[in-house]
Design a protein around this motif. Structure first.
Motif, PDB file in Angstrom:
ATOM      1  N   GLY A 247      32.297  41.747  56.766  1.00  9.39           N
ATOM      2  CA  GLY A 247      31.018  42.038  56.125  1.00  9.39           C
ATOM      3  C   GLY A 247      30.943  41.657  54.660  1.00  9.39           C
ATOM      4  N   ARG A 248      31.908  42.110  53.860  1.00  8.23           N
ATOM      5  CA  ARG A 248      31.849  41.845  52.422  1.00  8.23           C
ATOM      6  C   ARG A 248      31.914  40.352  52.121  1.00  8.23           C
ATOM      7  NH1 ARG A 248      34.700  40.084  48.566  1.00  8.23           N
ATOM      8  NH2 ARG A 248      36.351  39.614  50.064  1.00  8.23           N
ATOM      9  N   ALA A 249      32.848  39.651  52.780  1.00  6.70           N
ATOM     10  CA  ALA A 249      33.053  38.232  52.483  1.00  6.70           C
ATOM     11  C   ALA A 249      31.862  37.378  52.901  1.00  6.70           C
ATOM     12  CB  ALA A 249      34.316  37.734  53.179  1.00  6.70           C
ATOM     13  N   THR A 444      38.413  48.403  54.918  1.00  4.55           N
ATOM     14  CA  THR A 444      37.637  49.326  54.081  1.00  4.55           C
ATOM     15  C   THR A 444      38.167  49.380  52.638  1.00  4.55           C
ATOM     16  OG1 THR A 444      39.003  51.149  54.939  1.00  4.55           O
ATOM     17  CG2 THR A 444      36.864  50.761  55.990  1.00  4.55           C
ATOM     18  N   LEU A 445      39.410  49.789  52.467  1.00  5.76           N
ATOM     19  CA  LEU A 445      39.960  49.863  51.111  1.00  5.76           C
ATOM     20  C   LEU A 445      40.067  48.479  50.486  1.00  5.76           C
ATOM     21  CD1 LEU A 445      42.763  52.590  51.364  1.00  5.76           C
ATOM     22  CD2 LEU A 445      40.432  52.804  50.512  1.00  5.76           C
ATOM     23  N   GLY A 446      40.454  47.487  51.323  1.00  3.42           N
ATOM     24  CA  GLY A 446      40.527  46.126  50.800  1.00  3.42           C
ATOM     25  C   GLY A 446      39.165  45.613  50.364  1.00  3.42           C
ATOM     26  N   SER A 447      38.140  45.859  51.180  1.00  3.86           N
ATOM     27  CA  SER A 447      36.791  45.419  50.824  1.00  3.86           C
ATOM     28  C   SER A 447      36.264  46.164  49.604  1.00  3.86           C
ATOM     29  CB  SER A 447      35.852  45.623  52.011  1.00  3.86           C
ATOM     30  OG  SER A 447      36.205  44.772  53.077  1.00  3.86           O
ATOM     31  N   PHE A 449      38.018  47.388  47.121  1.00  5.63           N
ATOM     32  CA  PHE A 449      38.724  46.842  45.959  1.00  5.63           C
ATOM     33  C   PHE A 449      38.150  45.483  45.562  1.00  5.63           C
ATOM     34  CE2 PHE A 449      42.248  44.010  44.615  1.00  5.63           C
ATOM     35  CZ  PHE A 449      42.546  44.599  43.392  1.00  5.63           C
ATOM     36  N   LEU A 450      38.013  44.580  46.537  1.00  7.01           N
ATOM     37  CA  LEU A 450      37.531  43.233  46.229  1.00  7.01           C
ATOM     38  C   LEU A 450      36.076  43.236  45.775  1.00  7.01           C
ATOM     39  CD1 LEU A 450      39.207  41.298  49.188  1.00  7.01           C
ATOM     40  CD2 LEU A 450      39.903  41.280  46.781  1.00  7.01           C
ATOM     41  N   ALA A 451      35.280  44.186  46.267  1.00 12.62           N
ATOM     42  CA  ALA A 451      33.887  44.277  45.838  1.00 12.62           C
ATOM     43  C   ALA A 451      33.772  44.774  44.401  1.00 12.62           C
ATOM     44  CB  ALA A 451      33.112  45.202  46.776  1.00 12.62           C
ATOM     45  N   LEU A 452      34.709  45.613  43.968  1.00  7.30           N
ATOM     46  CA  LEU A 452      34.666  46.180  42.612  1.00  7.30           C
ATOM     47  C   LEU A 452      35.214  45.232  41.555  1.00  7.30           C
ATOM     48  CD1 LEU A 452      35.841  49.854  43.323  1.00  7.30           C
ATOM     49  CD2 LEU A 452      33.543  49.109  42.685  1.00  7.30           C
ATOM     50  N   VAL A 453      36.099  44.328  41.948  1.00  6.89           N
ATOM     51  CA  VAL A 453      36.786  43.474  40.967  1.00  6.89           C
ATOM     52  C   VAL A 453      35.824  42.660  40.102  1.00  6.89           C
ATOM     53  CG1 VAL A 453      38.291  41.453  40.715  1.00  6.89           C
ATOM     54  CG2 VAL A 453      38.984  43.343  42.177  1.00  6.89           C
ATOM     55  N   PRO A 454      34.811  41.961  40.644  1.00  8.82           N
ATOM     56  CA  PRO A 454      33.966  41.132  39.790  1.00  8.82           C
ATOM     57  C   PRO A 454      33.249  41.897  38.685  1.00  8.82           C
ATOM     58  CG  PRO A 454      33.635  40.567  42.095  1.00  8.82           C
ATOM     59  CD  PRO A 454      34.442  41.827  42.070  1.00  8.82           C
ATOM     60  N   GLY A 455      32.778  43.093  38.975  1.00  4.15           N
ATOM     61  CA  GLY A 455      32.026  43.842  37.983  1.00  4.15           C
ATOM     62  C   GLY A 455      32.874  44.751  37.106  1.00  4.15           C
ATOM     63  N   ARG A 459      41.861  46.224  36.914  1.00  4.15           N
ATOM     64  CA  ARG A 459      42.478  47.537  36.695  1.00  4.15           C
ATOM     65  C   ARG A 459      41.573  48.666  37.173  1.00  4.15           C
ATOM     66  NH1 ARG A 459      44.062  50.530  31.010  1.00  4.15           N
ATOM     67  NH2 ARG A 459      41.798  50.606  30.864  1.00  4.15           N
ATOM     68  N   SER A 460      40.301  48.613  36.850  1.00  3.17           N
ATOM     69  CA  SER A 460      39.381  49.669  37.265  1.00  3.17           C
ATOM     70  C   SER A 460      39.203  49.683  38.775  1.00  3.17           C
ATOM     71  CB  SER A 460      38.018  49.483  36.584  1.00  3.17           C
ATOM     72  OG  SER A 460      38.136  49.636  35.182  1.00  3.17           O
ATOM     73  N   ALA A 461      39.135  48.490  39.383  1.00  7.64           N
ATOM     74  CA  ALA A 461      39.015  48.423  40.833  1.00  7.64           C
ATOM     75  C   ALA A 461      40.232  49.031  41.508  1.00  7.64           C
ATOM     76  CB  ALA A 461      38.834  46.965  41.272  1.00  7.64           C
ATOM     77  N   LEU A 462      41.415  48.746  40.968  1.00 11.74           N
ATOM     78  CA  LEU A 462      42.645  49.315  41.520  1.00 11.74           C
ATOM     79  C   LEU A 462      42.669  50.824  41.332  1.00 11.74           C
ATOM     80  CD1 LEU A 462      45.382  48.819  42.843  1.00 11.74           C
ATOM     81  CD2 LEU A 462      46.329  48.312  40.585  1.00 11.74           C
ATOM     82  N   THR A 463      42.191  51.301  40.197  1.00 10.48           N
ATOM     83  CA  THR A 463      42.148  52.743  39.929  1.00 10.48           C
ATOM     84  C   THR A 463      41.273  53.473  40.949  1.00 10.48           C
ATOM     85  OG1 THR A 463      42.498  52.421  37.551  1.00 10.48           O
ATOM     86  CG2 THR A 463      41.495  54.498  38.243  1.00 10.48           C
ATOM     87  N   VAL A 464      40.081  52.952  41.194  1.00  8.97           N
ATOM     88  CA  VAL A 464      39.178  53.583  42.147  1.00  8.97           C
ATOM     89  C   VAL A 464      39.785  53.599  43.550  1.00  8.97           C
ATOM     90  CG1 VAL A 464      36.932  53.390  43.292  1.00  8.97           C
ATOM     91  CG2 VAL A 464      37.115  53.024  40.819  1.00  8.97           C
ATOM     92  N   THR A 465      40.384  52.476  43.945  1.00  6.95           N
ATOM     93  CA  THR A 465      40.976  52.391  45.276  1.00  6.95           C
ATOM     94  C   THR A 465      42.121  53.379  45.435  1.00  6.95           C
ATOM     95  OG1 THR A 465      40.420  50.033  45.265  1.00  6.95           O
ATOM     96  CG2 THR A 465      41.923  50.802  46.980  1.00  6.95           C
TER      97      THR A 465
END
Length: 488
Positions: A247-249, A444-447, A449-455, A459-465
């Motif tokens: 879905g995300r990709a 789910t967790l991978g998507s 993380f990858l969805a959060l990285v651009p914005g 580091r923040s994406a990894l923190t949330v995950t």
């Protein structure tokens, strides 16, 4: 070391009064030798290693085959979906046609499909080969647990199940370590292809050993293939896992939402079909009566968030270390060595601890795992982007210690009450739940993380995950308090 059994407050309608195995192997005196146990454990390790081995190879695959994000997720998810969909059917076929026979067929097919993956000229060819590889794994893996259940008793079964649980956990960590080493080694210019080609000599050795050392077993009450149940289970898993993986990709096109909408109806139809078959005296693919075993039922509920969080963590860490910290594949793999060492040590100590503390060992494991992920989170927040292997080692070691106290004990407990003639089905149900959760974790967790990285940045994406995973670990700790307390 004593046999693992679970004492419940009421007798199970599915458990035979005679504790002796009812398989034909028991009647002929067949027993699993140490060499036979080693052989089937090799068969158990291969599918799990290959689920995780590609994580650190994805950048190289993308560069070589111009795969793109959607195709890379299919390379990971296609294997996991095919594997999960066919596992229970693989267990049923082994019960009916012979577990050694299906083990040999599955292992040979795994070797052939691994070769196809290693020689794939295009991304789509690799996706197809990975789907076929997952199907081959689904034929092979259920026979491992079923053979152990049918050919061992008492302390020998307890030891074998402990080794199986340790093998399963170590394989998941070792997959990423081995993948990093093989990609960097670039053996004979093979690059990422070596992560698949390495399976071929292992399979050849496994086939030779299996012919010599693995006894043939099958159920005394073989059942025909449950075609409606198989099709509905496949529809349920595919309608859930495929859109979450892609879905995300692909930008969440209409088909992903339609597929997710189909899932609850397919799952309900599967349950009703299986219940009807069970009540009418037929043998369904997943007998609801088997789920009345408290040990299996409570273990399945805990296995899902445990596996989901673990696979998501492994995928996210592989991406974060390589793309965020610019570590090479070897360094990204070696970062997990402390986890593997701690897991192995904990799995060896687990049986003694279970004898003293019962199921609270699983609770303690969840607390250790939570502590490890918490330390990982604090390390990321304080040291990014100057994070090194030494800084990560304490966190991943503590997390690995927690996993080692959970997974082997949980697997032994879940199958302790399954009758021997249903060993293939019971093992298939357990592994299907685990494999579906592993695929769901990446999706789910991978998507996320990858969805959060651009914005938000890496580091923040990894923190949330990691915070989401901590929530899942808290859930496993709470669920572990509901496990039967006494384990022998």
């Amino acid at each position: 070391m004593s046999e693992t059994t679970v004492r419940t407050n009421h007798p199970s309608p599915s458990r035979p009064t005679d504790s002796r195995p009812t398989d034909r192997a028991a009647g002929t005196g067949a027993a699993l030798t140490p060499l036979g146990l080693f052989t089937v454990l090799v068969g158990a390790a291969l599918p799990l290693i290959d689920f995780f081995i590609v994580n650190v190879a994805l950048p190289a695959i993308d560069s070589d085959l111009d795969a793109g994000p959607a195709m890379l997720e299919l390379i990971v998810g296609g294997y996991g979906v095919a594997y999960a969909v066919l596992l229970v059917l693989g267990g049923r076929l082994g019960d009916t046609a012979g577990r050694r026979r299906l083990f040999l067929i599955g292992m040979a097919a795994f070797g052939i499909t691994s070769l196809a993956c290693g020689l794939a000229p295009t991304a789509w060819t690799l996706v197809g080969a990975r789907v076929a590889q997952g199907a081959a794994a689904a034929l092979m893996l259920p026979q491992v647990l079923a053979t152990i259940q049918a050919t061992t008793q008492g302390p020998r079964r307890a030891r074998a199940m402990s080794l199986y649980g340790a093998t399963a956990g170590l394989s998941m960590v070792a997959g990423q370590i081995l993948g990093g080493v093989l990609v960097a080694a670039d053996v004979a210019g093979s690059g990422w292809r070596s992560v698949f080609l390495v399976n071929v000599p292992v399979v050849v050795l496994g086939l030779v050993l299996a012919v010599r050392a693995v006894p043939e077993t099958r159920s005394d009450r073989p059942a025909s293939v449950d075609v409606p149940g198989t099709l509905l289970l496949a529809l349920s898993l595919v309608s859930l896992l495929l859109p979450l993986t892609e879905g995300r990709a692909t930008g969440w096109p209409l088909w992903t939402w339609l597929s997710l909408a189909v899932f609850p109806f397919a799952a309900a139809a599967f349950y009703l079909t299986e219940r009807r078959a069970d009540r009418s005296g037929r043998t369904p693919l997943v007998p609801p009566s088997l789920l009345r075993l408290e040990s299996l039922r409570s273990g399945l509920v805990l296995m899902v968030p445990l596996s989901l969080g673990f696979s998501g963590f492994m995928f996210v860490v592989a991406v974060a270390l390589q793309q965020g910290l610019r570590m090479g594949p070897v360094a990204a793999g070696l970062a997990l060595v402390p986890m593997a060492v701690a897991f192995f040590a904990a799995s060896l100590a687990g049986p003694r601890l279970v004898g003293r503390f019962g199921s609270r060992v699983v609770t303690a494991g969840g607390l250790f795992q939570g502590l490890g992920i918490g330390l990982f989170l604090l390390t990321v927040r304080s040291d990014w982007p100057d994070l090194g292997l030494a800084g990560l080692a304490p966190a991943v070691a503590v997390a690995g210690l927690g996993q080692g106290l959970q997974l082997p004990v949980l697997m032994r407990m879940m199958l302790s009450d399954v009758p021997a003639d249903r060993a293939g089905v019971g093992g298939g149900v357990m592994i299907t739940a685990q494999q579906s959760a592993l695929a769901l974790g990446v999706a789910t967790l991978g998507s996320l993380f990858l969805a959060l990285v651009p914005g938000a940045g890496m580091r923040s994406a990894l923190t949330v995950t990691l915070l989401v995973q901590l929530g899942m670990i808290a859930l496993t700790v709470l669920l572990s308090l509901r496990l039967p307390r006494v384990l022998h």
